[in-house]
Write an enzyme that holds these catalytic residues in place. Structure first.
Site: not given
Ligand code: CA
Length: 438
Positions: A145, A210, A212, A244, A264
Site C-alpha cells: 500500500h 481503507e 484494515e 478507516d 481521516k
Molecule cells: Ca488508515
C-alpha cells in the site's frame, strides 16, 4: 503467546448446533466478545460472546452464577456497557472466562440448560462499540500500500527512506469511530485540483475506504515503561475488522508536512466482535524480512516474533451501491488481501509505540493501516484499485466506480482457515455513505 490448549481443539463441538456448521464465523473455538442489546430496545448494553448464530449474554450468565473464580470475575466485568474493565484484567482472566465458556458450550456440558437461557439470536440484537476507545493510532504497515500510494502522491520517490526502519503511524481521533452499521455524511473540506491556482471548499470528490485490521489494547502500561516486543501478547486483547474511511482529495492537499488530519477523522468503522489474541493462536505464522531490506532493529526483533509474529487473516472488500440494494442484489466483491503481507507485526507496532515510554490504556485502539497485497487486485483501497482515479472499474450491476458515490455501502469480511485448525471468522463491518451537508 497464548499456547494452544483445549479451547482450540478442532474436534470440539457445541450443543449450539449452528456453531458446528463448516462455514460459521463463530464456532466454539472462536468465542469473540462484543457489546450488545436487543434490537430497538432501551436495554443496557452488556458484554456477549458469539457462538454460532447466537450471543451468550454474559450479564445473564454472571447473574446466574454459572462461573467460578477468575471466570466469574471476568463475566461480572463483562456485564457492564463497555468491556474496558474486563480488558484491563489481563490474560489470566481472559483465558479463564474463555475456558469456562468453551467447557459450558460443549456437547454434553452440565451447564447446557442454564446457559441455554442466556442465549439470544444474533438476528435479534444490535451492537455498540465494544469498549470506550481512549486513543486511536493508525499505522501504515503494508509496504505494498505504501509503495503504490507513494507512487501516486510522489512518482519519483514512492517509499520514503524511513519506511523500512520505523513502523510509521500517526495519532488519529477516536470520537468518530463507530460500530458496524455506521452511516456518515460525505465529508466537506478544502481541496485543490492539480490545475487550479487556489483551493476550494466543498464535498469530497474522492471518497475512499481503507481495509484494515484493528487491534485493541487490554492491559495497559505505565507512562515511562515500554512494552517489550515479547510481552505484547500480555497487552493485546484482540482484533477486529476496521474500515478507516479516507477523503483522498482533502488528504492530498493537507497532508504535508504533518500527515493526515481532516481527510481521516470524519468516520471510521469497526466490526462488532473482538476476536481474542488467544483465539487467533492457531493462525500465528512466521515473520521474515527480505534479506535485501534492513532487518528490524533489536527492540523490534526476537526469536518469538520471527517464529510466530505474523498472522494469517484473510480479508475481503465488497461494495453494494444504492441501486444494487434497491434491487436486492448482494454486495459484489471488489478485492481480497491478507494481513500476513504486513511489513510489521502486531508486537512490533506495540513495542514501537511504547519505546519512548508512551502509555497505552485498556481500550486503546491501533489501526494496522490499509492491508494491500502484492498484486494490483489485492489493493485495500479504491485509490489503488482505480490507479489514483484514472481507471474506473465495472461492478456486476454494470455501474462504474473510481471512488465512492452517495448511497454506496462497503462491506469488509475477515476469517482464518487452515488444515488442522477450526475456521474462525471476524463477522463483518458494513457502513454506508450519505450525501454531504448542503
Ligand atoms: Ca488508515
Amino acid at each position: 503467546m497464548p499456547a494452544l490448549n483445549e479451547t482450540h481443539d478442532l474436534n470440539l463441538r457445541s450443543w449450539v448446533v449452528s456453531a458446528n456448521a463448516a462455514d460459521t464465523d463463530f464456532p466454539i473455538q472462536n468465542l469473540p466478545f462484543a457489546e450488545f442489546r436487543r434490537k430497538g430496545s432501551s436495554e443496557a448494553f452488556r458484554g456477549g460472546v458469539a457462538i454460532g448464530d447466537q450471543v451468550v449474554d454474559l450479564a445473564a450468565a454472571a447473574q446466574q452464577g454459572l462461573f467460578s473464580g477468575a471466570a466469574a470475575d471476568g463475566a461480572q466485568a463483562c456485564a457492564q456497557p463497555t468491556l474496558n474493565e474486563f480488558m484491563a484484567m489481563g490474560g489470566s482472566v481472559w483465558s479463564a472466562l474463555r475456558l469456562a465458556l468453551s467447557r459450558g458450550l460443549r456437547e454434553g456440558a452440565a451447564e447446557q440448560a442454564s446457559l441455554a437461557d442466556c442465549l439470544i439470536a444474533q438476528s435479534e440484537v444490535e451492537y455498540s462499540l465494544p469498549c470506550s476507545i481512549g486513543d486511536y493510532t493508525d499505522f501504515y504497515t503494508s509496504v505494498h500500500h505504501a509503495t503504490s500510494v507513494g507512487k501516486l502522491f510522489r512518482p519519483d520517490n514512492p517509499l520514503l527512506p524511513n519506511y523500512k526502519w520505523v513502523p510509521i503511524g500517526y495519532h488519529g481521533r477516536s470520537s468518530s469511530i463507530d460500530v458496524s452499521g455506521q452511516e456518515f455524511k460525505r465529508p466537506c473540506g478544502q481541496t485543490k485540483a492539480p490545475d487550479a491556482t487556489e483551493p476550494s471548499v466543498g464535498p469530497c470528490k474522492r471518497l475512499d475506504y481503507e481495509l484494515e485490521v484493528g487491534i485493541y489494547i487490554g492491559k495497559g502500561n505505565d507512562l515511562g515503561s515500554p512494552i517489550a516486543l515479547d510481552d505484547s501478547d500480555k497487552h493485546v486483547f484482540g482484533m477486529c475488522l476496521f474500515n478507516d474511511w479516507s477523503a483522498r482529495d482533502i488528504q492530498a492537499w493537507e497532508y504535508q508536512p504533518l500527515g493526515p488530519f481532516l481527510a481521516k477523522n470524519f468516520a471510521s468503522t469497526v466490526s462488532p466482535w473482538i476476536v481474542t489474541t488467544e483465539a487467533l493462536a492457531p493462525y500465528r505464522a512466521e515473520f521474515s524480512r527480505d534479506p535485501a531490506d534492513p532487518q528490524p532493529m533489536p527492540y523490534l526483533s526476537s526469536e518469538l516474533n520471527s517464529s510466530e509474529g505474523a498472522l494469517d487473516i484473510k480479508l475481503e472488500v465488497l461494495l453494494q451501491t444504492e441501486a444494487m440494494r434497491n434491487r436486492g442484489d448482494a454486495p459484489a466483491k471488489v478485492s481480497q488481501s491478507n494481513f500476513i503481507h504486513s511489513y510489521w507485526t502486531v508486537a512490533q507496532m506495540v513495542a514501537h509505540h511504547t519505546v519512548n515510554g508512551c502509555n497505552m490504556r485498556p481500550g486503546d485502539f491501533l489501526g494496522s493501516g490499509t492491508q494491500s497485497g502484492p498484486e494490483h487486485e489485492e489493493g485495500g483501497s479504491l485509490l489503488e484499485l482505480s490507479r489514483g482515479g484514472k481507471e474506473a472499474f465495472t461492478l456486476p450491476s454494470g455501474e462504474q466506480r473510481t471512488f465512492l458515490e452517495d448511497g454506496d455501502a462497503v462491506v469488509m469480511r475477515g476469517w482464518c482457515e487452515k488444515v488442522g485448525a477450526a475456521r474462525i471468522g471476524f463477522g463483518e463491518v458494513v457502513s454506508t455513505v450519505l450525501p454531504a451537508n448542503k
